[in-house]
Design an enzyme around this catalytic site. Structure first.
Site, PDB file in Angstrom:
ATOM      1  N   GLU A  13       1.087  -3.751 -43.031  1.00 46.89           N
ATOM      2  CA  GLU A  13       2.417  -3.777 -43.669  1.00 46.89           C
ATOM      3  C   GLU A  13       2.880  -5.223 -43.912  1.00 46.89           C
ATOM      4  O   GLU A  13       3.493  -5.514 -44.939  1.00 46.89           O
ATOM      5  CB  GLU A  13       3.426  -3.014 -42.792  1.00 46.89           C
TER       6      GLU A  13
ATOM      7  N   GLU B  47      -1.087   4.699 -37.617  1.00 46.21           N
ATOM      8  CA  GLU B  47       0.057   5.143 -36.793  1.00 46.21           C
ATOM      9  C   GLU B  47      -0.046   6.590 -36.341  1.00 46.21           C
ATOM     10  O   GLU B  47       0.456   6.954 -35.281  1.00 46.21           O
ATOM     11  CB  GLU B  47       1.372   4.941 -37.570  1.00 46.21           C
TER      12      GLU B  47
ATOM     13  N   ALA C  48       2.020  -3.419 -34.845  1.00 55.26           N
ATOM     14  CA  ALA C  48       3.181  -3.675 -33.994  1.00 55.26           C
ATOM     15  C   ALA C  48       2.683  -3.622 -32.552  1.00 55.26           C
ATOM     16  O   ALA C  48       1.662  -2.995 -32.270  1.00 55.26           O
ATOM     17  CB  ALA C  48       4.243  -2.620 -34.228  1.00 55.26           C
TER      18      ALA C  48
HETATM   19  N1  DAK Z   1      -0.409  -3.864 -29.565  1.00 55.64           N
HETATM   20  C1  DAK Z   1      -0.577  -4.428 -28.349  1.00 55.64           C
HETATM   21  N2  DAK Z   1      -1.760  -4.865 -27.885  1.00 55.64           N
HETATM   22  C2  DAK Z   1      -2.819  -4.726 -28.709  1.00 55.64           C
HETATM   23  C3  DAK Z   1      -2.722  -4.161 -29.998  1.00 55.64           C
HETATM   24  C4  DAK Z   1      -1.437  -3.708 -30.417  1.00 55.64           C
HETATM   25  N3  DAK Z   1      -1.239  -3.170 -31.624  1.00 55.64           N
HETATM   26  N4  DAK Z   1      -3.960  -4.147 -30.546  1.00 55.64           N
HETATM   27  C5  DAK Z   1      -4.783  -4.719 -29.643  1.00 55.64           C
HETATM   28  N5  DAK Z   1      -4.105  -5.067 -28.539  1.00 55.64           N
HETATM   29  C6  DAK Z   1      -4.642  -5.704 -27.342  1.00 55.64           C
HETATM   30  C7  DAK Z   1      -5.497  -4.724 -26.545  1.00 55.64           C
HETATM   31  O1  DAK Z   1      -4.685  -3.916 -25.713  1.00 55.64           O
HETATM   32  C8  DAK Z   1      -6.347  -5.678 -25.748  1.00 55.64           C
HETATM   33  O2  DAK Z   1      -5.580  -6.196 -24.685  1.00 55.64           O
HETATM   34  P1  DAK Z   1      -6.223  -6.384 -23.184  1.00 55.64           P
HETATM   35  O3  DAK Z   1      -6.720  -5.041 -22.787  1.00 55.64           O
HETATM   36  O4  DAK Z   1      -7.339  -7.386 -23.388  1.00 55.64           O
HETATM   37  O5  DAK Z   1      -5.074  -6.894 -22.346  1.00 55.64           O
HETATM   38  C9  DAK Z   1      -6.592  -6.825 -26.711  1.00 55.64           C
HETATM   39  O6  DAK Z   1      -5.561  -6.728 -27.689  1.00 55.64           O
HETATM   40  C10 DAK Z   1      -7.915  -6.739 -27.435  1.00 55.64           C
HETATM   41  O7  DAK Z   1      -8.035  -5.452 -28.014  1.00 55.64           O
HETATM   42  P2  DAK Z   1      -9.290  -4.498 -27.771  1.00 55.64           P
HETATM   43  O8  DAK Z   1      -9.918  -4.746 -26.434  1.00 55.64           O
HETATM   44  O9  DAK Z   1      -8.842  -3.106 -28.082  1.00 55.64           O
HETATM   45  O10 DAK Z   1     -10.280  -5.021 -28.895  1.00 55.64           O
HETATM   46  P3  DAK Z   1     -11.428  -4.200 -29.629  1.00 55.64           P
HETATM   47  O11 DAK Z   1     -12.236  -5.189 -30.396  1.00 55.64           O
HETATM   48  O12 DAK Z   1     -12.135  -3.285 -28.678  1.00 55.64           O
HETATM   49  O13 DAK Z   1     -10.667  -3.277 -30.669  1.00 55.64           O
HETATM   50  C11 DAK Z   1      -8.950  -2.784 -32.337  1.00 55.64           C
HETATM   51  C12 DAK Z   1      -9.904  -3.864 -31.721  1.00 55.64           C
HETATM   52  C13 DAK Z   1      -8.063  -3.508 -33.359  1.00 55.64           C
HETATM   53  C14 DAK Z   1      -9.793  -1.751 -33.070  1.00 55.64           C
HETATM   54  C15 DAK Z   1      -8.165  -2.151 -31.192  1.00 55.64           C
HETATM   55  O14 DAK Z   1      -7.562  -3.177 -30.414  1.00 55.64           O
HETATM   56  C16 DAK Z   1      -7.084  -1.233 -31.673  1.00 55.64           C
HETATM   57  O15 DAK Z   1      -7.371  -0.094 -32.068  1.00 55.64           O
HETATM   58  N6  DAK Z   1      -5.859  -1.723 -31.596  1.00 55.64           N
HETATM   59  C17 DAK Z   1      -4.699  -0.956 -31.922  1.00 55.64           C
HETATM   60  C18 DAK Z   1      -4.594  -0.771 -33.401  1.00 55.64           C
HETATM   61  C19 DAK Z   1      -3.348   0.004 -33.685  1.00 55.64           C
HETATM   62  O16 DAK Z   1      -3.308   1.205 -33.421  1.00 55.64           O
HETATM   63  N7  DAK Z   1      -2.334  -0.746 -34.053  1.00 55.64           N
HETATM   64  C20 DAK Z   1      -1.020  -0.215 -34.079  1.00 55.64           C
HETATM   65  C21 DAK Z   1      -0.828   0.470 -35.353  1.00 55.64           C
HETATM   66  S1  DAK Z   1       0.668   1.294 -35.266  1.00 55.64           S
HETATM   67  C22 DAK Z   1       7.963   1.158 -35.143  1.00 55.64           C
HETATM   68  C23 DAK Z   1       7.723   0.517 -36.347  1.00 55.64           C
HETATM   69  C24 DAK Z   1       6.452   0.203 -36.707  1.00 55.64           C
HETATM   70  C25 DAK Z   1       5.413   0.547 -35.888  1.00 55.64           C
HETATM   71  C26 DAK Z   1       5.665   1.207 -34.708  1.00 55.64           C
HETATM   72  C27 DAK Z   1       6.933   1.527 -34.315  1.00 55.64           C
HETATM   73  N8  DAK Z   1       9.283   1.518 -34.728  1.00 55.64           N
HETATM   74  C28 DAK Z   1      10.314   1.234 -35.633  1.00 55.64           C
HETATM   75  C29 DAK Z   1       9.489   2.067 -33.479  1.00 55.64           C
HETATM   76  C30 DAK Z   1       4.087   0.195 -36.279  1.00 55.64           C
HETATM   77  C31 DAK Z   1       3.127   0.659 -35.518  1.00 55.64           C
HETATM   78  C32 DAK Z   1       1.808   0.166 -35.700  1.00 55.64           C
HETATM   79  O17 DAK Z   1       1.550  -0.958 -36.100  1.00 55.64           O
END
Ligand code: DAK
Length: 260
Positions: free
Chosen positions: A115, A135, A67
């Site tokens: 998901e 998460e 997300a």
């Molecule tokens: N959201 C927004 N931007 C994201 C993103 C995300 N999930 N994942 C990556 N990006 C963006 C990064 O900020 C970066 O943007 P800039 O800095 O270039 O502007 C760009 O994509 C490239 O990412 P990285 O520079 O980080 O790339 P790397 O190769 O170094 O790393 C990575 C890739 C996938 C390992 C890393 O980007 C990462 O750890 N990303 C986040 C993974 C993550 O934690 N995903 C979220 C999981 S939690 C909810 C319901 C559901 C959810 C939440 C709330 N509610 C009902 C409230 C679900 C939550 C999730 O999905």
């Protein structure tokens, strides 16, 4: 609807949906979720010219990296519940879509991305795909059905570990755990998904829809899966396609199903 974050093309009767936010690793923001909702609830459901759907991500790095984290800073409990329910509803539309939906996972499938893949009926992973529910790193838990579907696919033991540790697993580990159907070379994900859908398209569409329904019934607390199978089986027997399938077998020829 004009799509901003989805690119949709129809190829040989298959709708290919590409989540198209490559700069944010295809993270699911509200707009993307609403576009997915529109496709699976309205446009895709109304189309008679498609036999299946493929969902993939733009670029070579990510299927969907979760997300969109930038959108859920500062949410209160009520807003969080509302968003979680919305996301679950969208993914349920995919899971209950009457035509097969295949995730072609071409890179990171994290959080909401994992998901989304799990809401699809089948999953193809490229060799470099990585899966995870990270998460807890954000002080959250999966909110789009992940706590439930991950257990359904890989069992409570490993699902609990993955959700508690936020570890990512490789495509081959995902295959071994039963999370994906096939692992293919990088770049072949959509082609393999098409191959599967083309094979399924030779079967009776009504029977395929009932497989989707009865498989989902196994996991629905309010539904008796065996009763669901009995009634779906009976409905199949009343179709022209069943008569055609049985006749084709007896006449030693390929069946020509019409979806009736
Ligand atoms: N959201 C927004 N931007 C994201 C993103 C995300 N999930 N994942 C990556 N990006 C963006 C990064 O900020 C970066 O943007 P800039 O800095 O270039 O502007 C760009 O994509 C490239 O990412 P990285 O520079 O980080 O790339 P790397 O190769 O170094 O790393 C990575 C890739 C996938 C390992 C890393 O980007 C990462 O750890 N990303 C986040 C993974 C993550 O934690 N995903 C979220 C999981 S939690 C909810 C319901 C559901 C959810 C939440 C709330 N509610 C009902 C409230 C679900 C939550 C999730 O999905």
């Amino acid at each position: 609807m004009t799509y901003e974050n989805l690119q949709i093309s129809i190829e040989d009767g298959i709708a290919i949906i590409t989540i198209n936010r490559e700069k944010a690793l295809n993270a699911l923001n509200r707009k993307t979720m609403s576009e997915l909702r529109y496709f699976f609830e309205t446009e895709g459901a109304d189309r008679t010219d498609i036999s299946g759907v493929i969902i993939t991500g733009a670029g070579e790095k990510a299927f969907v990296a979760g997300a969109d984290i930038t959108e859920f800073q500062g949410l209160n409990a009520a807003q969080g519940k509302e968003l979680s329910q919305y996301g679950q509803d969208v993914f349920e539309l995919i899971e209950e879509f009457k035509k097969p939906v295949v995730a072609a996972v071409n890179g990171f499938a994290l959080g909401g991305g994992c998901e989304l893949a799990m809401a699809c009926h089948l999953r193809i992973a490229g060799e470099k795909a990585r899966f995870g529910q990270p998460e807890v790193n954000l002080g959250l838990i999966p909110g789009y059905g992940g706590t439930q579907r991950l257990i359904q696919y890989i069992g409570k033991t490993k699902a609990t570990e993955l959700m508690m540790t936020a570890d990512m697993i490789s495509a081959t580990d995902a295959l071994q755990l039963g999370l994906v159907n096939y692992v293919v070379p990088v770049g072949d994900e959509v082609a393999k998904a098409k191959e599967l859908l083309n094979k399924i398209a030779t079967k009776a569409p009504g029977a395929i829809a009932k497989i989707i329904k009865t498989v989902n019934a196994y996991f629905a607390a309010e539904t008796d899966g065996f009763a669901s199978e009995v009634s779906a089986f009976g409905e199949c027997c009343a179709t022209e396609d069943f008569r055609e399938g049985a006749a084709a077998f007896v006449e030693k020829r390929a069946a020509n199903f019409k979806g009736k």
